[in-house]
Each structure stands twice: as C-alpha cells, then as structure tokens.
Write an enzyme that holds these catalytic residues in place. Structure first.
Site, mmCIF file in Angstrom:
data_model
loop_
_atom_site.group_PDB
_atom_site.id
_atom_site.type_symbol
_atom_site.label_atom_id
_atom_site.label_comp_id
_atom_site.label_asym_id
_atom_site.label_seq_id
_atom_site.Cartn_x
_atom_site.Cartn_y
_atom_site.Cartn_z
ATOM 1 N N LYS A 33 17.551 -27.461 34.504
ATOM 2 C CA LYS A 33 18.175 -25.938 34.923
ATOM 3 C C LYS A 33 18.988 -25.942 36.155
ATOM 4 O O LYS A 33 18.168 -26.264 37.195
ATOM 5 C CB LYS A 33 17.185 -24.837 34.748
ATOM 6 N N ASP A 60 22.076 -21.454 34.608
ATOM 7 C CA ASP A 60 21.096 -20.238 34.516
ATOM 8 C C ASP A 60 22.066 -19.231 35.544
ATOM 9 O O ASP A 60 21.409 -19.343 36.606
ATOM 10 C CB ASP A 60 19.798 -20.458 34.639
ATOM 11 N N LYS A 62 23.055 -16.122 34.494
ATOM 12 C CA LYS A 62 22.943 -14.516 34.265
ATOM 13 C C LYS A 62 24.162 -13.897 34.327
ATOM 14 O O LYS A 62 23.580 -12.645 34.878
ATOM 15 C CB LYS A 62 21.641 -14.100 35.000
ATOM 16 N N ASP A 65 28.752 -8.261 34.006
ATOM 17 C CA ASP A 65 29.973 -7.956 34.432
ATOM 18 C C ASP A 65 30.689 -6.978 33.438
ATOM 19 O O ASP A 65 30.212 -7.193 32.160
ATOM 20 C CB ASP A 65 30.955 -8.919 35.307
ATOM 21 N N PRO A 67 33.175 -6.926 30.194
ATOM 22 C CA PRO A 67 33.489 -7.999 29.213
ATOM 23 C C PRO A 67 34.399 -8.977 29.563
ATOM 24 O O PRO A 67 34.342 -9.957 29.429
ATOM 25 C CB PRO A 67 33.650 -7.128 27.989
ATOM 26 N N ASN A 68 35.667 -8.356 29.926
ATOM 27 C CA ASN A 68 36.769 -9.359 30.140
ATOM 28 C C ASN A 68 36.354 -10.271 31.272
ATOM 29 O O ASN A 68 36.892 -11.482 31.364
ATOM 30 C CB ASN A 68 37.933 -8.537 30.651
ATOM 31 N N THR A 123 10.602 -12.305 34.178
ATOM 32 C CA THR A 123 9.145 -12.466 34.107
ATOM 33 C C THR A 123 8.671 -11.879 35.063
ATOM 34 O O THR A 123 7.330 -12.023 35.314
ATOM 35 C CB THR A 123 8.881 -13.832 33.649
ATOM 36 N N ARG A 185 2.830 -21.960 33.671
ATOM 37 C CA ARG A 185 2.005 -22.338 34.519
ATOM 38 C C ARG A 185 0.834 -23.151 34.172
ATOM 39 O O ARG A 185 0.167 -22.510 33.321
ATOM 40 C CB ARG A 185 1.472 -21.364 35.644
ATOM 41 N N GLN A 194 5.611 -14.834 39.553
ATOM 42 C CA GLN A 194 5.703 -14.310 38.106
ATOM 43 C C GLN A 194 4.791 -13.301 37.865
ATOM 44 O O GLN A 194 3.409 -13.485 38.431
ATOM 45 C CB GLN A 194 5.549 -15.440 37.511
ATOM 46 N N ARG A 215 8.439 -25.039 39.785
ATOM 47 C CA ARG A 215 7.549 -25.600 40.984
ATOM 48 C C ARG A 215 6.188 -26.357 40.650
ATOM 49 O O ARG A 215 5.903 -27.390 41.265
ATOM 50 C CB ARG A 215 6.889 -24.201 41.668
#
Length: 239
Positions: A33, A60, A62, A65, A67-68, A123, A185, A194, A215
């Site tokens: 990731k 990743d 995320k 904004d 749509p365009n 999370t 974990r 988390q 981690r």
C-alpha cells in the site's frame, strides 16, 4: 494482482526507505500500500518502481472532492497501472460514479481496470466520535452499512472497513463485495492509534477479502518473519 490477501502498508517517508525495506524480501512479489505520505513525497515514480519490481499496488489516497475533479484525477491515476485505488464514501454517489468513469477511461488499452473501493469510516473513529463530530445518532455499524449500500449503488467494487464489519457487509451487500480491512494487529501487538482492530485470524473469520498490516511488519525486528507469521496465521485459520 498477487493472490496474497496481506497488503503491507509502506508507511515510509521516502523511496530510499521503501527500497531498503523491500530488499529484505529478496525479490518476493508482495501486495503493498502506498499512502499519502509516500505518494506526496515521491509522486508517481514510487508506483512505477513498485510495479517494475513485480509488486501489486494499492494506492490509498482516499479521493474526496467534487465529481469532476475526482473523475479527472482518477483518469490520470489509472495510467499508473495500480491494482487497487480508493475514494472516500462521504463524497457521495455522484463522486463515486465519476471516479469509476475516470478509471475506466484512463486505463490503458489491454490492461485491467484497477479495483475501486471506498472508505466508509476510518478504523481510528470511535462510536463516541461519530456521534459527537459526525452529527448523527446512527450507530457506527449502521452508518457503515448504509455507506456500503451507497458504494454498491455507485458501481464500485467494495469498501475499506473495519475487520469487525466485513462479514455483516457481505451479508447485506453481497459475497462478491470486496472488503479491505486495516486495523490488523497480531495478538499482543501495540494497537497504536487504531480503535476497531482484529487479529489476522479474526479478520479471516469475518470474511475480509484483504487485510492491511503496517507497523507490526514494517517496524518488526525481522519484517520477513513477521510477514510470514501473519501469512501462516491467515492460512491456518479455518472458517
């Protein structure tokens, strides 16, 4: 895409540290990731490096904004050849549909479109925080369920969710719905920031499609051994 359900979060500040870490795995093909810190520091070249090295990549970022803007961004990101990418479900169905349109249009001819998933609730979000700062009386699990239904309606492939929510979402949305679950974990490990966590075995029992582990692997004394132990726990868990 690699068949491994374990996605290693490369939460490093630069490409040099990524190369040093991956060098420990002696050419093994991994699912990794790339998050905001690394992508903003190194840009697309880090994805190019990882793909040329034979790894599968979850980008990743995320996206969230209008749509365009998300459509245009996804059209560019699709050309990088990543395997999995995400948006935030809070952007709404129009934005998520725009993301899919951009991915489809931007995927090079002859290549597979990246899977596109949406973040429901982080999370690190607690029930108390959702009520206090999200201005809703909905239970956290109910909010995630409603968001997942919107994600499905928008035509995306799945969601990022807590491993504790995966099984229920597949019952509601469909067994083919992809669930990518961070907050993993191993027993006895530090939970960090988390809130909603699970062991690899718990995640498999809850029907997670993929688990994201950072981690506990990247900061382990022996990252390869830590990875292999998590992989073994996953493989030996009987549903």
């Amino acid at each position: 895409m690699t068949k491994s359900p374990i996605i290693i979060a490369l939460d490093f500040p630069n490409l040099d540290e990524v190369q040093s870490f991956l060098g420990k795995f002696k050419g093994e093909s991994l699912f990794v990731k790339v998050g905001m810190e690394l992508f903003y520091a190194e840009g697309p070249k880090v994805v190019t490096y990882l793909k040329e090295a034979g790894h599968s990549v979850f980008l990743d970022l995320k996206l969230h904004d209008i749509p365009n803007t998300v459509y245009s961004a996804m059209k560019r990101l699709a050309s990088l050849g990543v395997d999995l990418i995400n948006v935030h479900a809070y952007g709404g169905t129009a934005m998520m549909r725009g993301a899919m349109e951009g991915l489809i249009e931007g995927t090079p001819s002859g290549k597979s479109r990246p899977l596109c998933i949406a973040v429901t609730q982080l999370t690190s979000t607690s029930e108390e925080q959702l009520h206090l700062e999200g201005f809703t009386d909905l239970a956290l699990a109910d909010m995630v369920e409603k968001q997942a239904l919107l994600v499905k309606e928008a035509g995306l492939d799945g969601v990022v969710c807590s491993p504790l929510e995966s099984k229920r979402l597949k019952e509601v949305v469909g067994s083919d719905f992809v669930t990518v679950t961070p907050g993993i974990r191993p027993a006895g490990a530090d939970i960090g920031d988390q809130k909603r966590i699970a062991t690899p075995a718990d995640a498999k029992r809850n029907q997670s499609s993929y688990i994201v582990v950072g981690r506990p692997i990247t900061r382990a004394e022996n990252p390869v051994l830590a990875y292999e132990q998590i992989q073994k726990e996953w493989e030996e868990t009987i549903l």
